[in-house]
Scaffold this motif. Structure first.
Motif, PDB file in Angstrom:
ATOM      1  N   GLY A  96     -13.481  -4.334   7.517  1.00  0.00           N
ATOM      2  CA  GLY A  96     -15.056  -4.046   7.471  1.00  0.00           C
ATOM      3  C   GLY A  96     -15.831  -2.969   7.989  1.00  0.00           C
ATOM      4  O   GLY A  96     -17.032  -2.993   7.827  1.00  0.00           O
ATOM      5  N   GLY A 154     -10.977  -1.508   5.506  1.00  0.00           N
ATOM      6  CA  GLY A 154     -11.458  -2.105   4.253  1.00  0.00           C
ATOM      7  C   GLY A 154     -11.440  -3.566   4.710  1.00  0.00           C
ATOM      8  O   GLY A 154     -12.451  -4.536   4.705  1.00  0.00           O
ATOM      9  N   PRO A 197     -17.325   6.171   2.564  1.00  0.00           N
ATOM     10  CA  PRO A 197     -18.638   5.096   2.389  1.00  0.00           C
ATOM     11  C   PRO A 197     -19.761   5.645   2.752  1.00  0.00           C
ATOM     12  O   PRO A 197     -20.852   5.474   2.097  1.00  0.00           O
ATOM     13  CB  PRO A 197     -17.864   3.936   2.958  1.00  0.00           C
ATOM     14  CG  PRO A 197     -16.458   4.034   3.432  1.00  0.00           C
ATOM     15  CD  PRO A 197     -16.134   5.496   3.345  1.00  0.00           C
ATOM     16  N   PRO A 241     -15.748   0.527   7.895  1.00  0.00           N
ATOM     17  CA  PRO A 241     -16.724   1.636   6.943  1.00  0.00           C
ATOM     18  C   PRO A 241     -17.731   0.840   6.464  1.00  0.00           C
ATOM     19  O   PRO A 241     -18.943   1.769   6.658  1.00  0.00           O
ATOM     20  CB  PRO A 241     -15.619   1.723   5.860  1.00  0.00           C
ATOM     21  CG  PRO A 241     -14.350   1.406   6.549  1.00  0.00           C
ATOM     22  CD  PRO A 241     -14.590   0.269   7.084  1.00  0.00           C
ATOM     23  N   LYS A 242     -18.013  -0.327   6.068  1.00  0.00           N
ATOM     24  CA  LYS A 242     -18.997  -0.737   5.485  1.00  0.00           C
ATOM     25  C   LYS A 242     -20.136  -0.771   6.543  1.00  0.00           C
ATOM     26  O   LYS A 242     -21.438  -0.416   6.244  1.00  0.00           O
ATOM     27  CB  LYS A 242     -18.941  -2.009   4.811  1.00  0.00           C
ATOM     28  CG  LYS A 242     -19.417  -2.344   3.316  1.00  0.00           C
ATOM     29  CD  LYS A 242     -19.136  -3.584   2.910  1.00  0.00           C
ATOM     30  CE  LYS A 242     -19.281  -3.971   1.536  1.00  0.00           C
ATOM     31  NZ  LYS A 242     -18.867  -5.207   1.180  1.00  0.00           N
ATOM     32  N   SER A 286     -10.766   7.478   5.017  1.00  0.00           N
ATOM     33  CA  SER A 286     -10.683   6.038   5.368  1.00  0.00           C
ATOM     34  C   SER A 286     -12.165   5.764   5.929  1.00  0.00           C
ATOM     35  O   SER A 286     -12.472   4.341   5.727  1.00  0.00           O
ATOM     36  CB  SER A 286      -9.842   5.949   6.505  1.00  0.00           C
ATOM     37  OG  SER A 286      -8.579   6.910   6.514  1.00  0.00           O
ATOM     38  N   THR A 323      -6.709   3.184   5.275  1.00  0.00           N
ATOM     39  CA  THR A 323      -8.119   2.682   4.535  1.00  0.00           C
ATOM     40  C   THR A 323      -8.223   1.423   3.987  1.00  0.00           C
ATOM     41  O   THR A 323      -8.995   0.952   4.334  1.00  0.00           O
ATOM     42  CB  THR A 323      -8.008   3.729   3.241  1.00  0.00           C
ATOM     43  OG1 THR A 323      -7.843   5.258   3.535  1.00  0.00           O
ATOM     44  CG2 THR A 323      -9.371   3.716   2.277  1.00  0.00           C
ATOM     45  N   VAL A 324      -7.008   0.967   3.719  1.00  0.00           N
ATOM     46  CA  VAL A 324      -7.019  -0.350   3.374  1.00  0.00           C
ATOM     47  C   VAL A 324      -7.321  -1.279   4.400  1.00  0.00           C
ATOM     48  O   VAL A 324      -8.046  -2.272   4.364  1.00  0.00           O
ATOM     49  CB  VAL A 324      -5.663  -0.908   2.685  1.00  0.00           C
ATOM     50  CG1 VAL A 324      -5.416  -2.452   2.407  1.00  0.00           C
ATOM     51  CG2 VAL A 324      -5.512  -0.014   1.385  1.00  0.00           C
ATOM     52  N   THR A 355       0.798  -1.220   0.080  1.00  0.00           N
ATOM     53  CA  THR A 355       0.068  -0.031   0.030  1.00  0.00           C
ATOM     54  C   THR A 355       0.763   1.169   0.021  1.00  0.00           C
ATOM     55  O   THR A 355       0.635   2.201  -0.512  1.00  0.00           O
ATOM     56  CB  THR A 355      -0.856   0.008   1.190  1.00  0.00           C
ATOM     57  OG1 THR A 355      -1.482  -1.140   1.553  1.00  0.00           O
ATOM     58  CG2 THR A 355      -1.938   1.008   1.173  1.00  0.00           C
TER      59      THR A 355
END
Lengths: 431, 197
Positions: free
Chosen positions: A303, A300, A352, A305-306, A348, A296-297, A51
């Motif tokens: 999970g 991700g 979303p 942010p989702k 980050s 951010t990665v 990254t």
């Protein structure tokens, strides 16, 4: 509510790290690592290395050191002095007179420097002695400076917009265009406020004795030419589509060098000082960006942010309620962090949610910059307050009180772009 | 030893500055080529298509090199920002302990980062990964600049940690690393760290 507990834990870790003095970039990296170690089985180190490499070798980001360098060169040149002498004869008739020099001067300098603290320091160093010599009220001197210096964040080329554009994969040229009208809106709000204030409080203002003939005015304006050429050169090349922001930044460096050579302030020392200063600042920002990219990665992978986005979605907030919540959140965050870190953190976790709510990321970029501008003049941490504090020797609360009306005007501008989003989106969508 | 280390930090800072200069030169040359192309196209109807091959790739690589090589230099000059607002409320003793904590944590992370970047470079080298542009560069070459920068940063952190553990102050102390600079801070310092705000 598990995701909330998770997020709260990570936020707690982040605030602990930041509060204990760990460098911003390392705090971001550490939170990302912590989140990944604890909540996933992913190979943290490998993700980190990949990254970081991916985030740092970016062509769009190459505009960043160049614009910073341009600002450093101009900061060491006579540009701001020229601007003051060039502008002041024209402001004589307007109620509030030379106070407007602060606003317009900051607006122009902001356009070429891209930094609000540099704008406050440079314009302030010149205008404070001149204005206080002429008995202008101190409160207004500080207020106009503090408020309008924040324009550096919004009026392109703005470093913070480059950072936002790179982090959220938005077109930087479009972001720059989007910043133009809101920037002008803020300038006119400030100018309008000073006019009204001056008409109401005319007894507090000194009588201006110097009068200029048209000839003298034009003669003084000659000193504005280099600045105007620089702005036209940089902005023109972007907006006409000849150059990308990165190209324009290099042209800007070239023109700035030419300008400071022409005015005699370029020598070996100022050249190297400027270049090394730019190296430092851009290294700091690039490393924070790398940290944020990793965060951010990592987010991700966890999970979060989702989950948060769905959670926010399930609350059925209206866009206005969401924006209100975010504004409060950002102003609080901005009290403790600088603008770049605020922007970078949002990408980050918050992007979303924002996209889930159906908010245009381009518009959101300008919105967040205005909020960050506001946070520049809120105590306890506001760069412009520090600059003015050191320039005037007044304590930070005095400066903050002087800046308060301008803070409120920014709030008005924020309301305006929320109600009429076209203020932001019209220009980029029609070019 | 002190002299060698100081030279190392300075030299990597200069190397980073050189890469920024290089970005600027490459981009300006490209702009000039674009301009010639435009003029030529206007005169003769067809553009020549003058470009520096893989120029976007190269500016990206130079940027990565500049950013990472400058890490240690920026650290010692107090260029990396941090929040010192809360710490300033505590007595000197606690501030000293906090400094050790910060340096220790950042040092460990820096070493970890260096190790895994080393693995990445080795992998690119073993598999002979090439960049995707017109000129295919073995990707380990630009990647090593990151590795080198991180390595020097790790050395700098250990250096600082040893100094602070011995009871000294860090090299960046008072150089404007504070978000909350004191009232007497130099304007230039604030302006420098304020570039990003």
């Amino acid at each position: 509510m598990n995701e909330i507990a998770l997020t709260a834990l990570l936020l707690l870790v982040l605030f602990f790290l930041l509060g204990s003095g760990v460098w911003v970039a390392f705090s971001l990296l550490a939170v990302g690592m912590f989140g990944m170690f604890v909540f996933t089985d992913a190979p943290v180190g490998d993700v980190l290395a990949t990254t970081a490499w991916g985030a740092s070798n970016s062509w769009a980001l190459a505009a960043l050191p160049l614009f910073i360098w341009m600002g450093e060169i101009l900061f060491r040149s006579r540009l701001s002095e020229d601007m003051f002498t060039g502008l002041s004869p024209w402001m004589n008739r307007l109620p509030g007179r030379l106070l407007h020099v602060n606003i317009i001067g900051c607006g122009i300098f902001a356009a070429v420097s891209g930094s609000s603290a540099a704008t406050a320091a440079t314009i302030g160093k010149l205008s404070i002695p001149e204005l206080s010599k002429r008995n202008y009220p101190e409160k207004m001197i500080m207020g106009t400076l503090a408020g309008s210096a924040t324009l550096g964040l919004l009026i392109p080329p703005s470093i913070i917009l480059i950072v936002y554009g790179v982090a959220t994969e938005q077109s930087i040229a479009r972001l720059f265009m989007a910043g133009v009208v809101p920037g002008l809106l803020l300038v006119s709000l400030f100018v309008g406020y000073v006019i009204v204030w001056s008409m109401v409080n005319s007894e507090k203002l000194p009588a201006e004795t110097t009068t200029y003939s048209l000839r003298e005015k034009l003669h003084a304006s000659r000193r504005l030419i280099p600045v105007v050429l620089l702005i036209v050169g940089v902005m023109g090349s972007i907006y006409s589509g000849i150059a990308s922001p990165t190209d324009a930044a290099a042209v800007g460096v070239f023109l700035a060098l030419l300008l400071s050579w022409y005015t005699g302030s370029l020598n070996k020392e100022t050249f190297w000082d400027g270049l090394m200063g730019a190296t430092k600042t851009s290294c700091m920002i690039a490393f924070i960006l790398a940290g944020a990219a990793f965060l951010t990665v990592a987010m991700g992978f966890t999970g979060i942010p989702k989950l948060l986005a769905t959670w926010i979605g399930s609350m059925d907030l209206s866009i206005y309620e969401l924006l209100l919540a975010l504004t409060i959140f950002f102003v609080i965050l901005g009290c403790f962090l600088d603008g770049i870190s605020v922007v970078v953190l949002t990408t980050s976790v918050i992007m979303p949610m924002v996209e889930q709510a159906g908010i245009d990321p381009l518009w959101f970029g300008i919105y967040i910059v205005v909020v960050v501008e506001m946070s520049q003049i809120t105590p306890p941490v506001g760069f412009n307050l520090f600059v003015l504090q050191s320039l005037t020797g007044r304590n930070i609360l005095n400066v903050a009180v002087a800046a308060l009306p301008f803070f409120l005007l920014m709030f008005v501008a924020l309301g305006a772009i929320i109600i009429v989003p076209e203020i932001v989106t019209f220009l980029p969508n029609n070019m | 030893m002190r002299g060698v280390l100081n030279w190392l930090y300075k030299a990597s800072g200069w190397a980073a500055a050189f890469f920024i200069l290089l970005i600027c030169v490459v981009v300006i040359v490209q702009v000039v080529l674009n301009l010639i192309d435009k003029v030529y196209g206007a005169l003769f109807g067809t553009a020549i298509g003058l470009t520096i091959p893989s120029y976007a790739d190269f500016t990206g690589f130079f940027l990565a090199a500049a950013s990472f090589l400058a890490l240690a230099y920026t650290l010692r000059e107090g260029g990396h920002i941090r929040v010192s607002l809360l710490l300033q409320l505590f007595p000197k003793k606690i501030q000293h302990i906090a400094e050790i904590w910060c340096l220790g944590l950042a040092g460990c992370m820096s070493l970890y980062f260096t190790y895994y970047t080393g693995r990445l470079v080795l992998e690119s080298w073993t598999y002979n990964d090439l960049s995707a542009g017109m000129i295919a560069v073995p990707i380990w070459i630009p990647q090593s600049s990151i590795l080198l920068g991180l390595g020097i940063l790790s050395i700098a952190f250990m250096d600082e940690l040893i100094c602070v553990l011995k009871g000294g102050t860090a090299s960046y102390d008072g150089k404007g690393e504070n978000l909350l600079s004191k009232a007497d801070a130099e304007n230039s310092t604030i302006a420098n760290q304020g570039e990003m705000s």
